[in-house]
Motif scaffolding. Structure first.
Motif, PDB file in Angstrom:
ATOM      1  N   ILE A   9       0.874  -1.175   0.000  1.00 45.66           N
ATOM      2  CA  ILE A   9       0.000   0.000   0.000  1.00 45.66           C
ATOM      3  C   ILE A   9       0.906   1.219   0.000  1.00 45.66           C
ATOM      4  N   LEU A  10       0.949   1.884  -1.135  1.00 46.17           N
ATOM      5  CA  LEU A  10       1.970   2.877  -1.426  1.00 46.17           C
ATOM      6  C   LEU A  10       1.392   4.286  -1.439  1.00 46.17           C
ATOM      7  N   ASN A  11       2.005   5.190  -0.670  1.00 45.00           N
ATOM      8  CA  ASN A  11       1.620   6.595  -0.735  1.00 45.00           C
ATOM      9  C   ASN A  11       1.864   7.114  -2.146  1.00 45.00           C
ATOM     10  N   GLY A  12       0.869   7.801  -2.702  1.00 46.88           N
ATOM     11  CA  GLY A  12       0.951   8.254  -4.082  1.00 46.88           C
ATOM     12  C   GLY A  12       2.164   9.121  -4.368  1.00 46.88           C
ATOM     13  N   LYS A  13       2.686   9.837  -3.369  1.00 48.59           N
ATOM     14  CA  LYS A  13       3.844  10.697  -3.579  1.00 48.59           C
ATOM     15  C   LYS A  13       5.097   9.905  -3.926  1.00 48.59           C
ATOM     16  N   GLY A  63       4.024   1.525   2.454  1.00 50.50           N
ATOM     17  CA  GLY A  63       5.072   2.226   1.736  1.00 50.50           C
ATOM     18  C   GLY A  63       4.843   3.721   1.764  1.00 50.50           C
ATOM     19  N   GLY A  64       5.605   4.431   2.580  1.00 46.69           N
ATOM     20  CA  GLY A  64       5.432   5.869   2.736  1.00 46.69           C
ATOM     21  C   GLY A  64       6.104   6.308   4.022  1.00 46.69           C
ATOM     22  N   GLY A  65       5.586   7.361   4.625  1.00 45.15           N
ATOM     23  CA  GLY A  65       6.129   7.852   5.882  1.00 45.15           C
ATOM     24  C   GLY A  65       5.350   7.331   7.072  1.00 45.15           C
ATOM     25  N   ASP A  66       5.517   8.020   8.198  1.00 45.72           N
ATOM     26  CA  ASP A  66       4.845   7.593   9.425  1.00 45.72           C
ATOM     27  C   ASP A  66       3.333   7.682   9.304  1.00 45.72           C
ATOM     28  N   GLY A  67       2.835   8.643   8.526  1.00 46.97           N
ATOM     29  CA  GLY A  67       1.395   8.758   8.334  1.00 46.97           C
ATOM     30  C   GLY A  67       0.823   7.563   7.603  1.00 46.97           C
ATOM     31  N   THR A  68       1.525   7.075   6.596  1.00 44.50           N
ATOM     32  CA  THR A  68       1.065   5.885   5.873  1.00 44.50           C
ATOM     33  C   THR A  68       1.076   4.676   6.787  1.00 44.50           C
ATOM     34  N   ASN A  98      10.516   9.535   8.330  1.00 40.02           N
ATOM     35  CA  ASN A  98      10.519   8.097   8.628  1.00 40.02           C
ATOM     36  C   ASN A  98      10.960   7.828  10.067  1.00 40.02           C
ATOM     37  N   ASP A  99      10.327   8.517  11.001  1.00 37.54           N
ATOM     38  CA  ASP A  99      10.754   8.421  12.392  1.00 37.54           C
ATOM     39  C   ASP A  99      10.640   7.011  12.952  1.00 37.54           C
ATOM     40  N   PHE A 100       9.535   6.317  12.677  1.00 37.38           N
ATOM     41  CA  PHE A 100       9.381   4.977  13.220  1.00 37.38           C
ATOM     42  C   PHE A 100      10.435   4.045  12.640  1.00 37.38           C
ATOM     43  N   ALA A 101      10.592   4.059  11.329  1.00 36.87           N
ATOM     44  CA  ALA A 101      11.545   3.159  10.678  1.00 36.87           C
ATOM     45  C   ALA A 101      12.963   3.432  11.158  1.00 36.87           C
ATOM     46  N   SER A 102      13.306   4.701  11.322  1.00 38.33           N
ATOM     47  CA  SER A 102      14.644   5.056  11.786  1.00 38.33           C
ATOM     48  C   SER A 102      14.920   4.494  13.171  1.00 38.33           C
ATOM     49  N   ALA A 103      13.972   4.674  14.089  1.00 38.54           N
ATOM     50  CA  ALA A 103      14.156   4.171  15.456  1.00 38.54           C
ATOM     51  C   ALA A 103      14.145   2.654  15.508  1.00 38.54           C
ATOM     52  N   ALA A 104      13.408   2.025  14.598  1.00 39.69           N
ATOM     53  CA  ALA A 104      13.291   0.559  14.600  1.00 39.69           C
ATOM     54  C   ALA A 104      14.462  -0.131  13.921  1.00 39.69           C
ATOM     55  N   GLY A 105      15.293   0.624  13.205  1.00 43.19           N
ATOM     56  CA  GLY A 105      16.418   0.021  12.503  1.00 43.19           C
ATOM     57  C   GLY A 105      16.064  -0.576  11.158  1.00 43.19           C
ATOM     58  N   GLY A 279       1.214  12.619  12.052  1.00 42.91           N
ATOM     59  CA  GLY A 279       0.747  13.416  10.924  1.00 42.91           C
ATOM     60  C   GLY A 279      -0.747  13.665  10.895  1.00 42.91           C
ATOM     61  N   GLU A 280      -1.514  12.979  11.730  1.00 46.08           N
ATOM     62  CA  GLU A 280      -2.960  13.208  11.791  1.00 46.08           C
ATOM     63  C   GLU A 280      -3.279  14.123  12.970  1.00 46.08           C
ATOM     64  N   PRO A 281      -3.717  15.360  12.727  1.00 47.46           N
ATOM     65  CA  PRO A 281      -4.066  16.246  13.833  1.00 47.46           C
ATOM     66  C   PRO A 281      -5.433  15.893  14.413  1.00 47.46           C
ATOM     67  N   VAL A 282      -5.477  15.760  15.725  1.00 49.29           N
ATOM     68  CA  VAL A 282      -6.724  15.473  16.439  1.00 49.29           C
ATOM     69  C   VAL A 282      -6.840  16.494  17.568  1.00 49.29           C
ATOM     70  N   GLN A 283      -8.008  17.079  17.736  1.00 49.07           N
ATOM     71  CA  GLN A 283      -8.194  18.122  18.743  1.00 49.07           C
ATOM     72  C   GLN A 283      -9.387  17.794  19.631  1.00 49.07           C
ATOM     73  N   ALA A 284      -9.181  17.911  20.946  1.00 50.17           N
ATOM     74  CA  ALA A 284     -10.251  17.653  21.909  1.00 50.17           C
ATOM     75  C   ALA A 284      -9.833  18.213  23.264  1.00 50.17           C
TER      76      ALA A 284
END
Length: 319
Positions: A9-13, A63-68, A98-105, A279-284
């Motif tokens: 599942i690939l981010n279109g960018k 396939g993408g960044g942390d949001g994907t 790619n914060d998650f991937a970087s920390a996970a190695g 990357g998903e803003p949530v407000q409450a």
């Protein structure tokens, strides 16, 4: 001939990445059945995950960044199936930071990342489930609030394309003179905190915003979330920035932050509080965040720093 069936599942960018096309072709030539689905608008990832589950796929690759990754992991978690009955989740880091991937190695090169997924034995990992105003959100990496959230939301897309994770740092430097604290109350088992904060991290993973390690000891298979609260610093700002330069970010964090390791946490604020879920803003005004143990299986390096089995047990809660 490999009997596994993958959905990428690939981010279109990232669809035009030539190295990715070559890596996919190599996996297919090796006998792997690999279907590519490209996301274009909101809801695509969830629809493709449902298609993969219905087709009996063995792996779903984000396939993408942390949001994907958040979208794909959340779509898997939102099904009524246990982790063992779901496709294993792979990560192909193609985003800005790619914060998650970087920390996970997880390796950056598409060919290496796909090879890791092909060879790894999937392990059960936790996800964060966040409830806000009767809505449920899932998060694979980190929920953040305060200064870091504003940096992420305000960093321009063009700057991210040019500078990658450095763009977040430059945006943060530009905001140093106008940090506005956020009032909130936090509580969880054996932990309470109230006051004004400038940064908040609730981590399954360790870092966000292009390498900002808000939860530097978080593990994704311990059944706990890591909480870091950086209070309003007032006169300590200069000393903290000095510690960042001379001793590193972790040293500065230890000097000023309140930290805990908990199965759940509630966050309350008198005013609407924005949180950034990869990357998903949530407000409450009220959030409930639970760590859901072993909600999905993920293909990771056997020595990933995010896995508890690669480290000696640590005490909890961390405060």
């Amino acid at each position: 001939m490999d009997a596994s069936s993958w959905f990428l599942i690939l981010n279109g960018k990232a669809a035009g990445d030539e190295a990715l096309r070559e890596a996919v072709a190599a996996q297919r030539e090796a006998g792997r059945r690999l279907a590519v689905r490209v996301t274009w608008e909101r809801g695509d990832a969830e629809r493709y995950v449902r298609e993969a589950v219905a087709a009996g796929a063995t792996h779903v690759v984000a396939g993408g960044g942390d949001g994907t990754l958040r979208e794909v992991a959340g779509a898997l978690a939102g099904t009524d199936r246990d982790a063992g009955a779901l496709p294993a989740l792979g990560v192909l880091p193609l985003g800005t930071a790619n914060d998650f991937a970087s920390a996970a190695g997880i390796p950056e090169a598409p060919a290496d990342a796909l090879a890791l997924i092909a060879g790894a034995a999937p392990v059960a990992v936790d996800l964060l489930r966040l409830r806000a105003d009767d809505a449920v959100h899932w998060c694979a990496n980190l929920a953040s609030g305060g200064f870091g959230t504003r940096i992420t939301l305000e960093t321009r897309e063009g700057l991210k394309k040019m500078l990658g994770g450095l763009a977040y740092f430059l945006t943060g430097i530009a905001r140093l003179g106008r940090i506005e604290p956020t009032p909130a109350r936090l509580r969880g088992p054996g932990f309470e905190w109230a006051g004004d904060f400038i940064a908040l991290g609730v981590g399954n993973g360790r870092q966000a915003g292009g390498g900002q390690a808000l939860c530097p000891e978080a593990l994704i298979d311990d059944g706990l979330l890591d909480v870091t609260v950086v209070p309003e610093l007032s006169g300590e700002v200069a000393a903290t920035i000095g510690a960042v330069v001379s001793e590193g970010k972790a040293a500065a964090l230890e000097q000023v932050a309140a930290r805990a390791r908990l199965p759940w946490i509630e966050i309350e604020s008198r005013q609407p509080l924005p949180l950034n879920l990869d990357g998903e803003p949530v407000q409450a005004r009220h959030f409930r965040i639970d760590c859901v143990p072993g909600r999905v299986r993920m293909a990771l390096p056997a020595d990933s720093p995010l896995l508890a089995r690669t480290r000696e047990p640590h005490a909890q809660p961390l405060q």
